[in-house]
Design a protein around this motif. Sequence first.
Motif, PDB file in Angstrom:
ATOM      1  N   GLN A   8      -1.086   1.301 -10.090  1.00  0.00           N
ATOM      2  CA  GLN A   8      -1.179   1.188  -8.246  1.00  0.00           C
ATOM      3  C   GLN A   8      -1.701   2.467  -8.019  1.00  0.00           C
ATOM      4  O   GLN A   8      -3.307   2.368  -6.646  1.00  0.00           O
ATOM      5  CB  GLN A   8       0.202   1.824  -7.933  1.00  0.00           C
ATOM      6  CG  GLN A   8      -0.319   1.511  -6.059  1.00  0.00           C
ATOM      7  CD  GLN A   8       1.581   1.397  -5.407  1.00  0.00           C
ATOM      8  OE1 GLN A   8       2.223   2.097  -6.795  1.00  0.00           O
ATOM      9  NE2 GLN A   8       1.702   1.335  -4.366  1.00  0.00           N
ATOM     10  N   GLU A  67       6.381  -3.621  -5.168  1.00  0.00           N
ATOM     11  CA  GLU A  67       7.919  -3.610  -4.483  1.00  0.00           C
ATOM     12  C   GLU A  67       8.315  -5.111  -5.105  1.00  0.00           C
ATOM     13  O   GLU A  67       9.351  -4.539  -5.658  1.00  0.00           O
ATOM     14  CB  GLU A  67       7.804  -3.574  -3.106  1.00  0.00           C
ATOM     15  CG  GLU A  67       9.423  -3.415  -3.343  1.00  0.00           C
ATOM     16  CD  GLU A  67       9.892  -3.096  -1.263  1.00  0.00           C
ATOM     17  OE1 GLU A  67      10.452  -3.842  -0.874  1.00  0.00           O
ATOM     18  OE2 GLU A  67       8.761  -2.188  -1.155  1.00  0.00           O
ATOM     19  N   ASP A  94       1.251  -1.529  -2.437  1.00  0.00           N
ATOM     20  CA  ASP A  94       2.973  -1.343  -1.671  1.00  0.00           C
ATOM     21  C   ASP A  94       3.936  -2.168  -1.434  1.00  0.00           C
ATOM     22  O   ASP A  94       4.560  -2.205  -2.191  1.00  0.00           O
ATOM     23  CB  ASP A  94       3.756   0.367  -0.796  1.00  0.00           C
ATOM     24  CG  ASP A  94       3.222   1.782  -0.601  1.00  0.00           C
ATOM     25  OD1 ASP A  94       1.806   1.383  -2.270  1.00  0.00           O
ATOM     26  OD2 ASP A  94       2.875   2.051   0.603  1.00  0.00           O
TER      27      ASP A  94
END
Length: 311
Positions: free
Chosen positions: A42, A53, A49
Motif C-alpha cells: 500500500q 479495506e 485506503d
Amino acid sequence: MKIRLVNEGVFNPIDDLQTVLTPPLAGFYWIDADVDDLAELQPLFSLHDLAVEDCLSEEEQRPKIEIYENHYFIVVNSIRFDDEEIFLRALNVFLGRHFIITVTKQKINELRTLKPILWEQEVSGPDRFLYLLIDLVVDNYFVVGDRIEAKIEKLEEDILMHTKKSHLNEIIGLRSEILWLKKVLGPQKDVINTLNKKDLRLIDDQLQKYFSDIYENAVKISETFDTYRDLMSNLREAYQSSIANRANEIMRVFTAMTVIFMPLTIITGIYGMNFDNIPEIHWKYGYFMILGIMLVLGLGMVVIFKKKDWI
C-alpha cells in the motif's frame, strides 16, 4: 508474494520490491499477492485506503470498479463448481500504468491458466493482462453453466425414473445457488460494461473495444442462468407431479387389494358364525370347497383388474 517482469509473455522473477517502483524499459510488473502483503504494498504504490479495506474485509465483495488517481481497483468473482456447491472467490486487481497487482484470499485457477496465454500472445501491457484475465473468468462461467445443465438433466432423469424425497432438497439447493449467482452476475456485467464504454486512461482505446465481446458473453451467461432458474421451477413441478402419481399408484394397489379381499372376508365371516345349522361344516369336503371358491374369486378378480390395467 511473487513479483515478475512480463515482457512479450516472458516471465522474469524480481526479488527486490523496490525495483517495481520504476517503470521498466519494456513490459510491466505483475505482483501476485495475498491480503497479508497489502501492508507492504500500500505505501509503495499509494493504494487507496478504501480499496485495501475492501480486500481485507471478511464480508463478500460485490464486483465493482473504482477509479483512483494513479490506479484502478477492480473486483470480479471467479467461479468454481464441485458438483455439490458453487463457490465464488473474489479476485482483486490493482491496475497501474506499469504494473498490475492481483490480490486473492484463495487460489484462483484463472491466474494459473493465464500464464501460457500471456506467453502465447506475447503480452507486454498490464491492460491486456487485465483483459485476458477477465475473459478467462467469464469463460469459466460457461464451463460451470454446462456442468449445472448436466446436473439438471441427470436430476430430471432420476426424478422421472425413481423419485426420492432427497430430490426435493437437491432441487431447492441448486435453485437457490442459481438465484444467488444470477444476483451476482448483475454487478459483474456492470463492471465489464464500464471497462467497455467508459473513457479509461490506463486502458488502451483499441483494447477497450475488446471488452464489448466479454460483455456480450456476460449477458449470454446471465440469460443462461435465467433459463436454468426456469428449468428448476419446471423440475420442482415434475417432482411434485411424480410424487402425486406415485401416491395414486399406491392408493390404486391398496384399493384393488381391498376389493379382492372383500368377498373373501364375507365368506370367512359367514363361516365364522357360531350356528349349528351350517350344512357345509359337517361335509367332509366343505373346507376344501370353500378354499377353492375363495382362490377362484381372488385369482379371477386379479385377472380382471390386470386386463383393465387397474393394477
